[in-house]
Structure formats: C-alpha cells, structure tokens
Design an enzyme around this catalytic site. Sequence first.
Site, short mmCIF file in Angstrom:
data_model
loop_
_atom_site.label_atom_id
_atom_site.label_comp_id
_atom_site.label_asym_id
_atom_site.label_seq_id
_atom_site.Cartn_x
_atom_site.Cartn_y
_atom_site.Cartn_z
CG ASN A 60 -2.12 -0.92 1.01
OD1 ASN A 60 -2.39 -1.36 -0.11
ND2 ASN A 60 -2.83 -1.22 2.08
CD GLU A 125 -5.60 -2.33 -3.60
OE1 GLU A 125 -5.23 -3.51 -3.52
OE2 GLU A 125 -5.80 -1.61 -2.60
CD1 TRP A 216 -7.99 -5.89 8.65
CD2 TRP A 216 -7.21 -4.30 10.02
NE1 TRP A 216 -6.94 -5.26 8.00
CE2 TRP A 216 -6.46 -4.29 8.82
CE3 TRP A 216 -6.90 -3.39 11.03
CZ2 TRP A 216 -5.40 -3.39 8.62
CZ3 TRP A 216 -5.86 -2.50 10.83
CH2 TRP A 216 -5.12 -2.51 9.63
NE ARG A 247 -9.94 -3.76 7.28
CZ ARG A 247 -9.48 -2.72 6.57
NH1 ARG A 247 -10.28 -2.03 5.79
NH2 ARG A 247 -8.21 -2.37 6.61
CG ASP A 335 -8.43 -8.15 -1.56
OD1 ASP A 335 -7.28 -7.75 -1.30
OD2 ASP A 335 -9.46 -7.65 -1.07
CG HIS A 372 -4.04 1.17 8.06
ND1 HIS A 372 -5.15 1.87 7.69
CD2 HIS A 372 -4.08 0.03 7.33
CE1 HIS A 372 -5.84 1.20 6.78
NE2 HIS A 372 -5.20 0.07 6.54
CB SER A 419 3.71 -4.33 4.37
OG SER A 419 3.49 -4.08 2.99
O1 SFD Z 1 -4.98 -3.23 3.23
C1 SFD Z 1 7.30 -9.16 19.75
N1 SFD Z 1 -1.31 -4.21 6.34
C2 SFD Z 1 -1.13 -3.92 4.98
N2 SFD Z 1 -0.01 -3.37 4.46
C3 SFD Z 1 0.21 -3.33 3.11
O2 SFD Z 1 1.27 -2.83 2.65
N3 SFD Z 1 -0.73 -3.83 2.24
C4 SFD Z 1 -1.92 -4.37 2.68
O3 SFD Z 1 -2.71 -4.89 1.88
C5 SFD Z 1 -2.20 -4.29 4.10
N4 SFD Z 1 -3.45 -4.70 4.67
C6 SFD Z 1 -3.35 -5.47 5.85
C7 SFD Z 1 -2.29 -5.15 6.75
C8 SFD Z 1 -2.26 -5.86 7.97
C9 SFD Z 1 -3.22 -6.85 8.24
C10 SFD Z 1 -3.15 -7.58 9.56
C11 SFD Z 1 -4.23 -7.16 7.29
C12 SFD Z 1 -4.28 -6.47 6.10
C13 SFD Z 1 -5.22 -8.24 7.58
C14 SFD Z 1 -0.48 -3.48 7.33
C15 SFD Z 1 0.94 -4.02 7.53
O4 SFD Z 1 0.89 -5.40 7.74
C16 SFD Z 1 1.60 -3.30 8.71
O5 SFD Z 1 1.62 -1.92 8.40
C17 SFD Z 1 3.03 -3.77 9.00
O6 SFD Z 1 3.10 -5.17 9.14
C18 SFD Z 1 3.59 -3.12 10.28
O7 SFD Z 1 4.88 -3.58 10.49
P1 SFD Z 1 5.52 -3.71 11.98
O8 SFD Z 1 6.87 -4.34 11.83
O9 SFD Z 1 5.40 -2.44 12.69
O10 SFD Z 1 4.51 -4.75 12.74
P2 SFD Z 1 4.43 -6.36 12.52
O11 SFD Z 1 4.70 -6.70 11.09
O12 SFD Z 1 3.12 -6.79 13.08
O13 SFD Z 1 5.63 -6.95 13.41
C19 SFD Z 1 5.66 -6.88 14.82
C20 SFD Z 1 6.47 -8.07 15.31
O14 SFD Z 1 6.80 -7.93 16.70
C21 SFD Z 1 6.60 -9.17 17.36
N5 SFD Z 1 6.41 -8.85 18.77
N6 SFD Z 1 8.46 -9.84 19.72
C22 SFD Z 1 9.12 -9.98 20.89
N7 SFD Z 1 8.66 -9.47 22.08
C23 SFD Z 1 7.50 -8.79 22.14
N8 SFD Z 1 7.04 -8.28 23.30
C24 SFD Z 1 6.75 -8.61 20.93
N9 SFD Z 1 5.56 -8.01 20.63
C25 SFD Z 1 5.38 -8.16 19.31
C26 SFD Z 1 5.40 -9.75 16.65
O15 SFD Z 1 5.27 -11.15 16.86
C27 SFD Z 1 5.69 -9.39 15.21
O16 SFD Z 1 6.49 -10.34 14.55
S1 SFD Z 1 -4.72 -3.57 4.58
O17 SFD Z 1 -5.89 -4.14 5.24
O18 SFD Z 1 -4.22 -2.44 5.33
P1 AMP Z 2 -7.82 -0.90 3.42
O1 AMP Z 2 -8.12 -2.09 2.61
O2 AMP Z 2 -9.03 -0.18 3.94
O3 AMP Z 2 -6.82 -1.17 4.51
O4 AMP Z 2 -7.13 0.13 2.46
C1 AMP Z 2 -6.04 -0.21 1.66
C2 AMP Z 2 -5.53 1.05 1.03
O5 AMP Z 2 -6.55 1.63 0.22
C3 AMP Z 2 -5.16 2.11 2.01
O6 AMP Z 2 -4.06 2.80 1.45
C4 AMP Z 2 -6.39 2.98 2.11
O7 AMP Z 2 -6.11 4.29 2.53
C5 AMP Z 2 -6.91 2.94 0.68
N1 AMP Z 2 -8.37 3.05 0.55
C6 AMP Z 2 -9.30 2.18 1.00
N2 AMP Z 2 -10.55 2.56 0.67
C7 AMP Z 2 -10.42 3.73 0.00
C8 AMP Z 2 -11.34 4.64 -0.61
N3 AMP Z 2 -12.67 4.42 -0.58
N4 AMP Z 2 -10.83 5.74 -1.20
C9 AMP Z 2 -9.49 5.97 -1.21
N5 AMP Z 2 -8.57 5.15 -0.67
C10 AMP Z 2 -9.02 4.04 -0.08
#
Ligand code: SFD
Ligand code: AMP
Length: 612
Positions: A60, A125, A216, A247, A335, A372, A419
């Site tokens: 993203n 996307e 989520w 969601r 997806d 996010h 990510s």
């Molecule tokens: O669209 C300890 N995310 C998405 N990012 C994208 O780029 N594209 C997407 O399509 C994304 N979508 C999405 C996303 C996340 C999820 C859950 C879904 C869908 C269902 C967001 C990214 O995943 C997110 O921004 C990054 O992963 C953040 O990275 P980071 O490194 O800040 O967090 P992490 O990856 O969760 O890692 C944390 C680690 O720490 C460990 N941990 N280890 C030791 N001791 C402790 N006390 C600890 N506490 C935690 C964890 O186990 C983990 O490995 S969409 O929906 O947004």
């Molecule tokens: P999401 O699936 O909601 O986590 O969103 C994934 C990516 O799409 C993020 O970068 C959001 O900000 C963007 N996004 C989701 N829905 C919309 C929307 N209706 N208009 C513009 N951006 C969106």
Amino acid sequence: MLLLKTKTVDCDVLVVGGGMAGCGAAYEARYWGRDLKIVVVEKGHIERSGAVAMGLSAINCYMGMRWNENTPEDFVRYARNDLMGLVREDLVFDIARHVDATVHLFEEWGLPIVYDEQTKRYKREGRWQILIHGESYKPIVAEAATKSATEVYNRVMVTHLLTDEEDGGRIAGAVGIGVRDGAFYVFRAKAVIVCAGGATHVFRPRSVGEGAGRTWYSPWSTGSAYALLVEAGAEMTQMENKLVVTRFKDGYGPVGAWFLALKAKASNAYGEDYEMKYKEEQRALYGDYVDAKPFPTCLRNDAMLREIRAGRSPIYIHTEKVLDTREKEELGQEDFLDMTMSQTIVWASQNIDPKVRPSELLPSEPYIMGSHATCSGAWVSGPADLSPKECFWGYNRMTTVQGLFGAGDTVGGSAHKFSSGSFTEGRLAGKAAVAYISERVADRKPSVTEKKVEAFRDEIFQPVKTFRLGRNMITKGTVSPFCIYPDQGVVRLEKIMGEYVGGWGSFYTTNEVLLGRGLELLEMLREDLDHLGAEDLHQLQRAWELHHRVVTAEAVLRHTLFRKETRWPGYCYRSDYPALDEKNWHVFVNSRYDPSTGGWSLFTRPCTRLVS
Ligand code: SFD
Ligand code: AMP
C-alpha cells in the site's frame, strides 16, 4: 517445565520484534555494520510472525518514481490530508523517498508483483497501492532478515527494556521469557530497535464467543511497542489517534482492493450512495478537510456512522456489480485468500456468493497503530537533512531515550507506511543505530547489575508463583479467590475501553466525565495485575501481553482526555468538544511517563509544515 534458567546474550544491535520493520532493521544494520553482532528477538517465529503472517494482497505504499508516477511531496500531501493535518512531514517524506527501493528488493527476493501487461509497470490498485501475489510475503522478507542477523531468538517475548545503570538516560538491553524453553532471557545491547507492532484487543472487538480472537489487525499485536517504550520513559505522540477501519462484516475483510481496483460502490440499505451526503454538515464541524482528495479515511467512516445512526443500515458494498469478468472475480477472491481467509470462510458459511449478493460493511473496533491511516507511537528524531530543529537530536528514528530506536507501528507521526514503509523505516533505524554505536558507544559496555536482573526475573515469573501458591483454592476450572487470569483481564480491559474511551458500542464517543471514570477503573485494573496467575508458559506470555495492553490503554486514555477537540471524527468523538479546533489544536499531543514516580506528563509540540 519452568526451568527458570537465565540465558544472557551480549550483542551490539538488538531488534525487538521480527515483523516487517524488524526485518528491515536487521537487513540494513548488517549492511552498515558488517562486523557487528545483530540479534533479533521475536515472540512468535520470524517466518510467519506479525501482521503479515497470513500474507497480503497489496503493497500500500509505493511511489513509482522510476515511472514518474508520484513524488515524495505528493505523498506528504496525501498523508497530511488523510490525517486531518497532523503528520510529521519530515518522517513521512523520509519514508516516501526510500520506499521504492525497498519494494524493488522484495521483488528481487522473489515476491511476485503483478504487472500491467500494457504499460509494463506494476499494476496499480490505487494511486499509492500496487497488487501482489502475497501469500508468502512474510517468509520471503524473513529469509533476508534471518540471513542478515547473527542470531534470531524465536519464541522469546520481551517484557521490559533495560536502561543503563551508570547512565539512566541510555538504553542497555531487554529482558524476556522463553515461551518454549521457560528460560529468563537477558539481552545486553549497545542499541535497541523496538519493532513490536501495534495493539489489538485493547477495545472490545465486534466478534464474540468462539470468534473473539478474530480482529482485522493481528490478535498477537499486544501493544508491546508502546508499553516497552512508555515504561522506559520515552516520549510518545498521537496516542489518541486510534484507528477505526471500515471492513467487511464478521470476517474483517479489507476494502481497499474493492473500492480502488474493482471500483465497487457502497450504499445504504436502500441502495443510495451516502458518502458525500453529509459534506456540508461535516464542513461546519471539521472545516475544509472535507475538500481533500481522496476524502479522508476518518470522514468516510463518519459519513457511514451518520447513515447508520439515521437508521439506514446495513451499509452494503456492491461486489455483485463489479465481478463481471473472470479476471475481476479472481482478483476479488485472491484479495481475501492472500490476506484475510476468514472473509472467504464467512462468505461460504453465510451463503454469500459475492457475484450475486452484496456484503455488509461495518466500522471496526479501534486499534492502536503507527503504520496505517493513523500514527500513534514514539516521538522520534527525524533525518538530519529534513527535520526542523526541534525534531532532530542526532540519529534518525531514535526515541528520546539514548540508543533506543523504533520503526513501523512503534513510531508515531508518520501515517500510511503500511508493510513496505514499515520495512523501510526499519532500514532507516538500522542504519542510524549502527552510526550511533560507532560514534557514541563503540567502546562502552552496557551497565546492568546482577541485582537489577534478578529483580526483573522475580517480577516476570511472579504470575506463575501466584498460581502455584493458590491453585488448591480454584473451583470449577477458573473460579479463583486469589488471582485473575490473563483472559479475564483482557475482557475487563476491553469493557472499560469500549464503554468509557469511545468503543464501537458507544459510537466511538466519549467525554471528560466518561474518561475520568475510565481512568479510575483502569487504575484499579492496573493494581489487580499484581494478582495475575499463570498456570503455564503460554499463560505467562498472556499475562505480560495483558500488562502491555493496559499500559498502552492508559496512554490512549490520557491522550484522549488531553486533546479537547474532535480531530478525527469516525475514529473518536469528544461529545464535549464536537468540532475540530484548528486554532488551538493543530499540534501534536505528547506524553512522558516517569518510571521513578509513576506520574504522567502531557504537553503539546508544534506541527511544522515542510511541503506546501
Ligand atoms: O490493506 C514481539 N497491512 C497492509 N499493508 C500493506 O502494505 N498492504 C496491505 O494490503 C495491508 N493490509 C493489511 C495489513 C495488515 C493486516 C493484519 C491485514 C491487512 C489483515 C499493514 C501491515 O501489515 C503493517 O503496516 C506492518 O506489518 C507493520 O509492520 P511492523 O513491523 O510495525 O509490525 P508487525 O509486522 O506486526 O511486526 C511486529 C512483530 O513484533 C513481534 N512482537 N516480539 C518480541 N517481544 C514482544 N514483546 C513482541 N511483541 C510483538 C510480533 O510477533 C511481530 O512479529 S490492509 O488491510 O491495510
Ligand atoms: P484498506 O483495505 O481499507 O486497509 O485500504 C487499503 C488502502 O486503500 C489504504 O491505502 C487505504 O487508505 C486505501 N483506501 C481504501 N478505501 C479507499 C477509498 N474508498 N478511497 C481511497 N482510498 C481508499
């Protein structure tokens, strides 16, 4: 089973959490610190840990600078508008200028990125998002980190950070529990990079009963990133900026691919498009942010909530109107199969064929994250060449504790990293940590006394002792007069936060009186944490996860109380201050917890504009 053996590990760079940011930190620290000992400690297994465990279907955050698609300045404007004006522009710009290089590395390592056959570019996307076949995203990234690190300790949960005993302002390492071997781990390090993800299950989820683990964001994101830093005395920012995401109902399927790539539309129960319907009412309360393009995420939520309150729910996403080709159907199904399988399972179990029937949408419970459409986390130094004076203190992504760095969800003020941006921020922190070591502490050993280590060991294993001492008094499985169990504590926390701090049950609304009572109840819960009981290592980990969630919750509550306006409607409403107040509150709310007194201070910091 509980050996209570102490294992001590000495290293130069300690990375806490092997998720996206942690993998980036280990990779880059190795590049700059060829001879350094770099250790990653991960509470799960690095190969499938963190938010990306299940995989993702999109990246993203990608500028596309090699094709002149976007500039970092464009990205700053986007993140700033989406966050209603409040981002650290130095941090956001820094991610934007480096993130493409990260994505190109992922592709080189084997991540299948989807290409547009006509343009020969990555298939978009949306403006910032690209499509991937990402079921194996995490193992691919983890392989690079594992090869870079000197050692990876899997199944070890860090519970506390260690500060230097000769110089209290400096980091000295961390301690934790070996969740499989039962050992007490002591890591002594010259620099520590916390990359421990965000926080779920702080607010009561919408899912109940046997589905309660379903949220989520990942259920194992337990707020360690915030609690570890807070308890080490680091300054935090934007903890009141909770994230609520729209969601697919019940399975928590993300909406991005549906709205952006498939161009699906949302409607109310009667088929009417409602998204722009409230624009003038929103303008009266929240100002010209309503004109931002795209429409800010929190305002989209706000429009949906207004429609639900008006009694015109359910809100539908019309999948059935866009899945008209085989290619689109595959995109839609993949997806979810790539990143949220639970959604396809909900479809199957509730007789929903997305080609025929629309799905319901709902706003989620609030999450605490830094990556996010939100930016809670640590207040860190930015890069030397970009940051205003007050935002630079020597090393990029260093917190206000010397030698303690952060990245990803850990770092506040820089939204929309996702990510790829989280991995990139890990790289920035990794590089800076190596520079810090060679310039500041190359010949200095961290000072940690045996006495301090022993005190932590006693504290960390106390829940096991509590359980063993009183287990004969347990009746009916979990009814216990002498201790509380971690899962009971989580439910109590979720109830307090949900009812007093703006959970979904109160339409994300709170006020000073509610927050005051919430704080009292939270303080009582905090006292009761001394009576947590853990019957095995798994429960011991749960006990410390609860502790981290409660500390995170307190920071969230105190920040929410301090900001006397409604800055992000749709995420949280202050009913006593229902409007956005640009004149007084176009500032960051920051806090510091004093570990020696247990007191909190809250204050503001200016929000500086760097990009016009
Ligand atoms: O669209 C300890 N995310 C998405 N990012 C994208 O780029 N594209 C997407 O399509 C994304 N979508 C999405 C996303 C996340 C999820 C859950 C879904 C869908 C269902 C967001 C990214 O995943 C997110 O921004 C990054 O992963 C953040 O990275 P980071 O490194 O800040 O967090 P992490 O990856 O969760 O890692 C944390 C680690 O720490 C460990 N941990 N280890 C030791 N001791 C402790 N006390 C600890 N506490 C935690 C964890 O186990 C983990 O490995 S969409 O929906 O947004
Ligand atoms: P999401 O699936 O909601 O986590 O969103 C994934 C990516 O799409 C993020 O970068 C959001 O900000 C963007 N996004 C989701 N829905 C919309 C929307 N209706 N208009 C513009 N951006 C969106």
